[in-house]
Design a protein around this motif. Sequence first.
Motif, short mmCIF file in Angstrom:
data_model
loop_
_atom_site.label_atom_id
_atom_site.label_comp_id
_atom_site.label_asym_id
_atom_site.label_seq_id
_atom_site.Cartn_x
_atom_site.Cartn_y
_atom_site.Cartn_z
N VAL A 1 0.84 -1.20 0.00
CA VAL A 1 0.00 0.00 0.00
C VAL A 1 0.88 1.25 0.00
O VAL A 1 0.62 2.21 -0.74
CB VAL A 1 -0.96 0.00 1.20
N ALA A 2 1.93 1.24 0.80
CA ALA A 2 2.81 2.41 0.90
C ALA A 2 3.51 2.70 -0.43
O ALA A 2 3.52 3.85 -0.89
CB ALA A 2 3.84 2.20 2.01
N VAL A 3 4.07 1.68 -1.03
CA VAL A 3 4.76 1.87 -2.32
C VAL A 3 3.76 2.32 -3.39
O VAL A 3 4.03 3.26 -4.15
CB VAL A 3 5.51 0.59 -2.74
N GLY A 4 2.61 1.67 -3.44
CA GLY A 4 1.60 2.08 -4.40
C GLY A 4 1.11 3.50 -4.15
O GLY A 4 0.90 4.27 -5.10
N GLY A 5 0.95 3.86 -2.88
CA GLY A 5 0.52 5.21 -2.53
C GLY A 5 1.50 6.27 -2.99
O GLY A 5 1.10 7.35 -3.46
N VAL A 6 2.78 5.98 -2.86
CA VAL A 6 3.80 6.92 -3.32
C VAL A 6 3.68 7.13 -4.83
O VAL A 6 3.71 8.26 -5.33
CB VAL A 6 5.22 6.43 -2.94
N ILE A 7 3.52 6.04 -5.55
CA ILE A 7 3.39 6.13 -7.01
C ILE A 7 2.15 6.93 -7.40
O ILE A 7 2.21 7.84 -8.24
CB ILE A 7 3.36 4.72 -7.64
N GLY A 8 1.03 6.62 -6.79
CA GLY A 8 -0.22 7.32 -7.11
C GLY A 8 -0.16 8.79 -6.75
O GLY A 8 -0.60 9.65 -7.51
N ALA A 9 0.37 9.11 -5.57
CA ALA A 9 0.46 10.51 -5.15
C ALA A 9 1.41 11.30 -6.05
O ALA A 9 1.15 12.46 -6.37
CB ALA A 9 0.91 10.58 -3.69
N CYS A 10 2.50 10.67 -6.47
CA CYS A 10 3.42 11.34 -7.39
C CYS A 10 2.76 11.61 -8.74
O CYS A 10 2.95 12.67 -9.33
CB CYS A 10 4.70 10.51 -7.58
N ALA A 11 1.95 10.66 -9.21
CA ALA A 11 1.23 10.86 -10.47
C ALA A 11 0.24 12.01 -10.33
O ALA A 11 0.11 12.85 -11.24
CB ALA A 11 0.51 9.57 -10.87
N THR B 1 -5.68 0.04 -3.46
CA THR B 1 -5.59 0.92 -2.29
C THR B 1 -4.44 1.90 -2.42
O THR B 1 -4.60 3.09 -2.16
CB THR B 1 -5.44 0.09 -1.01
N GLY B 2 -3.28 1.40 -2.85
CA GLY B 2 -2.10 2.24 -2.91
C GLY B 2 -2.08 3.21 -4.07
O GLY B 2 -2.24 4.42 -3.89
N VAL B 3 -1.91 2.68 -5.28
CA VAL B 3 -1.78 3.55 -6.46
C VAL B 3 -3.04 4.40 -6.66
O VAL B 3 -2.96 5.63 -6.73
CB VAL B 3 -1.46 2.73 -7.73
N LEU B 4 -4.19 3.74 -6.75
CA LEU B 4 -5.41 4.50 -7.02
C LEU B 4 -5.85 5.33 -5.82
O LEU B 4 -6.40 6.42 -5.98
CB LEU B 4 -6.53 3.58 -7.49
N GLY B 5 -5.60 4.83 -4.61
CA GLY B 5 -5.90 5.63 -3.42
C GLY B 5 -5.01 6.85 -3.31
O GLY B 5 -5.44 7.91 -2.86
N GLY B 6 -3.75 6.72 -3.73
CA GLY B 6 -2.84 7.86 -3.72
C GLY B 6 -3.11 8.82 -4.87
O GLY B 6 -2.88 10.02 -4.77
N PHE B 7 -3.59 8.28 -5.98
CA PHE B 7 -3.86 9.11 -7.16
C PHE B 7 -5.12 9.94 -6.96
O PHE B 7 -5.12 11.15 -7.16
CB PHE B 7 -3.99 8.22 -8.39
N THR B 8 -6.21 9.29 -6.59
CA THR B 8 -7.45 10.03 -6.35
C THR B 8 -7.32 10.77 -5.03
O THR B 8 -6.51 10.42 -4.19
CB THR B 8 -8.67 9.08 -6.31
N CYS C 1 -11.44 6.76 -10.62
CA CYS C 1 -12.63 5.94 -10.37
C CYS C 1 -12.93 5.04 -11.56
O CYS C 1 -13.34 3.88 -11.39
CB CYS C 1 -13.82 6.84 -10.04
N GLY C 2 -12.72 5.54 -12.75
CA GLY C 2 -12.92 4.70 -13.94
C GLY C 2 -11.95 3.54 -13.95
O GLY C 2 -12.33 2.39 -14.24
N VAL C 3 -10.70 3.80 -13.62
CA VAL C 3 -9.70 2.73 -13.59
C VAL C 3 -10.04 1.70 -12.52
O VAL C 3 -9.90 0.50 -12.74
CB VAL C 3 -8.28 3.31 -13.39
N ILE C 4 -10.53 2.15 -11.38
CA ILE C 4 -10.87 1.17 -10.34
C ILE C 4 -12.05 0.31 -10.76
O ILE C 4 -12.13 -0.87 -10.39
CB ILE C 4 -11.08 1.82 -8.95
#
Length: 161
Positions: A39-49, A102-109, A76-79
Motif C-alpha cells: 500500500v505504501a509503495v503504491g501510494g507513493v506512485i499514485g500521489a506522485c502521479a 488501495t495504494g496507487v489509485l488511493g494515492g492518485f485520487t 474511479c474509472g480505472v478502479i
Amino acid sequence: MGESRSPVLNEPTDPDVDPRVPARRGAPRRGQWPVVAAVAVGGVIGACARYGAALLWPTAPGSFPWTTFWVNVIGCGVIGVFMVIITDVWAAHRLVRPFFGTGVLGGFTTFSTYAVDIQRLVEDGRASIGLLYLAATMLTALAAVWTTANLTRRMIGRRRS
C-alpha cells in the motif's frame, strides 16, 4: 450517577474501557507487513502521479478545479476496470489489490484536495462553482466506476463467448 472522566484530559471516557487497565499495543501480525509495504509503495506512485498532473495542469485560484476533477474521475474509472478484472478474470496475487487498488489509485485520487478546493471556492465567494464541483465530481466519479465496470464485464463476456 456521574460520568467517568479521563484523569489526564478531563474528558468523558468510553464506558466500555477501564482507564485503570493499560491499553494493549501489539505489533501487527507478521503477515501484514507485506500488505502495508505494498500500500505504501503504491501510494507513493499514485500521489506522485497526481502531483505531476497538478504541475502539468495547474488550476487558477477561484476557477473550477479541472485537474483534481479529472484525476478523481479517471481514478474511479480505472478502479471500475481493475475490480472487475481481479474479481471476475484474474486470480491476482494477494498484494495486487492493496498495491494497485488501495495504494496507487488511493494515492492518485484525492478526497482531501477535493474538499480543500470546495472550501477555497466558498471562501473566495465562488460558492456556486464550489457546489457545482461538489455535485459534478460525485456524480461523474460514480458514473465512471459504474460505466467502466459494466463495459469491462461486457468485453469479458464477449471474449468468453
